[in-house]
Motif scaffolding. Structure first.
Motif, mmCIF file in Angstrom:
data_model
loop_
_atom_site.group_PDB
_atom_site.id
_atom_site.type_symbol
_atom_site.label_atom_id
_atom_site.label_comp_id
_atom_site.label_asym_id
_atom_site.label_seq_id
_atom_site.Cartn_x
_atom_site.Cartn_y
_atom_site.Cartn_z
ATOM 1 N N GLY A 76 11.103 -14.267 52.489
ATOM 2 C CA GLY A 76 10.221 -13.477 53.344
ATOM 3 C C GLY A 76 9.995 -14.129 54.686
ATOM 4 N N LEU A 77 9.929 -15.452 54.697
ATOM 5 C CA LEU A 77 9.742 -16.182 55.953
ATOM 6 C C LEU A 77 10.933 -15.984 56.880
ATOM 7 C CD1 LEU A 77 8.214 -18.205 57.731
ATOM 8 C CD2 LEU A 77 9.284 -20.053 56.409
ATOM 9 N N GLU A 78 12.117 -16.015 56.326
ATOM 10 C CA GLU A 78 13.303 -15.807 57.157
ATOM 11 C C GLU A 78 13.291 -14.411 57.779
ATOM 12 O OE1 GLU A 78 16.511 -16.553 54.522
ATOM 13 O OE2 GLU A 78 16.206 -18.737 54.454
ATOM 14 N N GLN A 79 12.912 -13.398 56.971
ATOM 15 C CA GLN A 79 12.820 -12.037 57.516
ATOM 16 C C GLN A 79 11.727 -11.941 58.564
ATOM 17 O OE1 GLN A 79 14.800 -9.466 56.933
ATOM 18 N NE2 GLN A 79 16.070 -10.543 55.406
ATOM 19 N N ALA A 80 10.569 -12.553 58.297
ATOM 20 C CA ALA A 80 9.461 -12.492 59.252
ATOM 21 C C ALA A 80 9.815 -13.201 60.547
ATOM 22 C CB ALA A 80 8.208 -13.108 58.626
ATOM 23 N N GLU A 81 10.479 -14.348 60.456
ATOM 24 C CA GLU A 81 10.883 -15.062 61.672
ATOM 25 C C GLU A 81 11.864 -14.235 62.491
ATOM 26 O OE1 GLU A 81 12.367 -18.733 60.171
ATOM 27 O OE2 GLU A 81 10.418 -19.751 60.278
ATOM 28 N N LEU A 82 12.780 -13.534 61.773
ATOM 29 C CA LEU A 82 13.726 -12.684 62.495
ATOM 30 C C LEU A 82 13.001 -11.544 63.211
ATOM 31 C CD1 LEU A 82 16.697 -12.122 63.105
ATOM 32 C CD2 LEU A 82 16.795 -10.734 61.024
ATOM 33 N N LYS A 83 12.016 -10.902 62.539
ATOM 34 C CA LYS A 83 11.240 -9.850 63.181
ATOM 35 C C LYS A 83 10.416 -10.396 64.334
ATOM 36 C CE LYS A 83 10.851 -6.985 59.029
ATOM 37 N NZ LYS A 83 9.930 -6.381 58.041
#
Length: 351
Positions: A76-83
């Motif tokens: 989830g952190l990787e997705q949030a950082e990308l967003k």
């Protein structure tokens, strides 16, 4: 001794030694198979056998759950950082466009564009809010991952304490199992060694000596290969103590054997010459003469000197004269080498 044997007898003896070696080889193979299966008597030890399931299972479940939570939070952190990166880039691009538009408006001084200015400002505020929300999501995922990682480390530390205690009990039990397995090996090999010692003392010259020597080789192999390398060490104390005891036993036996041998030699040398020669084995006497030593006392004698007829050390007769032809011959020969007369017949003729 081999020089005094007949040619056929030499080959028969060599064949019998091959029989002894083959017999020992098969016995060693059988013994190695039996000894190799001895550890299977004991149940294999596992670390889990020495841990309390009621205490360890919840900790393992907590570690697995925390690990899974951390992995999900990391994804989830990787997705949030990308967003967050996308929102930040969109906000920066919009602000750059707004700055260019604002500079153009100031240059043209067009009041009819005030409504567009308000709309652009609101759009920038929305982009900023989107970026802030994305950053909040990033921080939230980081917090979840951090909490899961700390929970996993905490539960893992508690589990490690249980594992260390269990490992100590496992090591202690492993040493006891090793000692029991060594006891099995000792119970199997020690009687073989005792039997081999009795066979060596009583039967090594019997009719079935190839099987006797084959069993002796097997017992020695079983003791020094199948037992001694598995002797528990306990820091070296046991092995050194066992080595001292074995050395003392063997040394004592060797000293007593030497004293008995010297006593027998003294008694033999005190007997008359004819008795001493009659008690000596023919092949043994010829073998010792072939080595240039006295058959009676086994001390070196110059047998090539034709003036020496008796041993200068023990006085036993080494050479005499044939009663038939007076030729000088070995006192231990059964026949005269000059005339072929038997030694007993020559003695009778001479008398």
């Amino acid at each position: 001794m081999s020089k005094s044997l007949r040619l056929s007898e030499k080959w028969f003896r060599r064949g019998l030694w091959l029989v002894a070696v083959a017999f020992a080889w098969f016995l060693i193979g059988l013994g190695g198979t039996v000894v190799g299966d001895l550890p299977q008597v004991e149940r294999p030890l596992r670390l889990e056998d020495f841990m309390d399931p009621a205490a360890a299972d919840p900790l393992r479940a907590a570690v697995r759950e925390a690990t899974q939570t951390e992995q999900e939070a990391q994804r989830g952190l990787e997705q949030a950082e990308l967003k967050a990166q996308a929102a930040g880039q969109a906000n920066r691009n919009a602000r750059e466009t707004f700055s260019n538009w604002l500079a153009t408006r100031r240059a043209t001084q067009q009041p009819d564009q005030d409504a567009e200015l308000v709309a652009r400002t609101r759009s920038l505020d929305a982009l900023k809010s989107t970026e802030d929300e994305a950053l909040r999501q990033v921080n939230a995922q980081r917090q979840i991952a951090l909490d899961a990682r700390q929970a996993r480390a905490r539960e893992q530390q508690r589990l490690s304490v249980l594992e260390d205690e269990a490992r100590d009990r496992l090591d202690a039990e492993a040493r006891r199992v090793e000692l029991r397995v060594f006891g099995y090996r000792l119970a199997l090999t020690l009687p073989l060694l005792v039997v081999a010692g009795w066979l060596f003392a009583k039967k090594r010259k019997s009719t079935y000596w190839p099987f006797v020597w084959g069993f002796i080789f097997f017992a020695l192999f079983a003791f020094f290969v199948e037992l001694v390398p598995y002797l528990p060490s306990y820091g070296g104390y046991v092995r050194y103590i066992v080595g001292i005891v074995l050395t003392a036993i063997v040394g004592r036996y060797a000293i007593l054997g030497l004293n008995r041998y010297l006593a027998r030699q003294r008694l033999a040398e005190a007997q008359p010459d004819t008795v001493r020669r009659s008690e000596l084995d023919y092949d043994t006497a010829l073998a010792r003469l072939g080595k240039g030593v006295c058959p009676g006392c086994e001390r070196p004698v110059d047998l090539k000197n034709t003036e020496i007829d008796f041993c200068p050390h023990c006085g036993i007769g080494l050479f005499d004269r044939c009663g038939a032809c007076e030729a000088r011959k070995s006192a231990f020969s059964k026949f005269c080498h000059a005339c072929g007369t038997a030694a007993k017949a020559a003695s009778a003729v001479g008398s």
